[in-house]
Motif scaffolding. Sequence first.
Motif, PDB file in Angstrom:
ATOM      1  N   GLU A  25       3.462  45.973  23.241  1.00  0.00           N
ATOM      2  CA  GLU A  25       3.577  46.894  22.081  1.00  0.00           C
ATOM      3  C   GLU A  25       3.520  48.470  22.340  1.00  0.00           C
ATOM      4  O   GLU A  25       3.446  49.106  21.548  1.00  0.00           O
ATOM      5  CB  GLU A  25       2.417  46.695  21.073  1.00  0.00           C
ATOM      6  N   ASP A  26       4.223  48.621  23.433  1.00  0.00           N
ATOM      7  CA  ASP A  26       4.476  49.979  23.826  1.00  0.00           C
ATOM      8  C   ASP A  26       5.625  50.376  23.834  1.00  0.00           C
ATOM      9  O   ASP A  26       5.923  51.862  23.937  1.00  0.00           O
ATOM     10  CB  ASP A  26       3.956  50.236  25.316  1.00  0.00           C
ATOM     11  N   LYS A  31       7.233  48.477  18.513  1.00  0.00           N
ATOM     12  CA  LYS A  31       6.617  49.041  17.172  1.00  0.00           C
ATOM     13  C   LYS A  31       7.292  48.961  15.908  1.00  0.00           C
ATOM     14  O   LYS A  31       6.512  48.939  15.200  1.00  0.00           O
ATOM     15  CB  LYS A  31       6.192  50.491  17.663  1.00  0.00           C
ATOM     16  N   TRP A  32       8.452  49.491  15.960  1.00  0.00           N
ATOM     17  CA  TRP A  32       9.299  49.456  14.895  1.00  0.00           C
ATOM     18  C   TRP A  32       9.507  48.110  13.987  1.00  0.00           C
ATOM     19  O   TRP A  32       9.273  48.100  12.704  1.00  0.00           O
ATOM     20  CB  TRP A  32      10.819  50.091  15.089  1.00  0.00           C
ATOM     21  N   HIS A  34       7.140  45.606  14.562  1.00  0.00           N
ATOM     22  CA  HIS A  34       6.018  45.264  14.122  1.00  0.00           C
ATOM     23  C   HIS A  34       5.546  45.935  12.653  1.00  0.00           C
ATOM     24  O   HIS A  34       5.200  45.350  11.654  1.00  0.00           O
ATOM     25  CB  HIS A  34       4.900  45.773  15.223  1.00  0.00           C
ATOM     26  N   ALA A  35       5.960  47.282  12.565  1.00  0.00           N
ATOM     27  CA  ALA A  35       5.795  48.043  11.464  1.00  0.00           C
ATOM     28  C   ALA A  35       6.574  47.631  10.331  1.00  0.00           C
ATOM     29  O   ALA A  35       6.131  47.736   8.896  1.00  0.00           O
ATOM     30  CB  ALA A  35       5.828  49.557  11.801  1.00  0.00           C
TER      31      ALA A  35
END
Length: 119
Positions: A25-26, A31-32, A34-35
């Motif tokens: 998740e780095d 991250k995009w 997931h969000a």
Amino acid sequence: MGLINMNVWNRAAIAMLCWDLANNEDKLWIKWIHAYYLKGHNESSWMIRKIMHAKEIVDQVKLKEGKGMVKQIYDYLRGEQTKPKWKCLMFKNAASPKAIFTLWILLNKKLETVDRLAK
């Protein structure tokens, strides 16, 4: 012929993206996703759906950390296959493309030799 099956390689690359989503998740794109897609429950694109469907493959393969993760998945999907013994003659030499093509035709018994032309 011992060449890479691109359909299987593509499935292996998509499965690696699924593994990345689950474990790393780095990275910004993870991250995009997931969000925007996973937590927001928005309508996902065909690409995201294809990555999510590759979870079955990721669950079956026991990956070793490090380089060559797509190759590990590819080898699992492809199964056990023996490499042709003549592959080193064709692909690991400094021969010209014409010589490689001629050898390939010869191995497939399509080379126009004098006895074949006589027929």
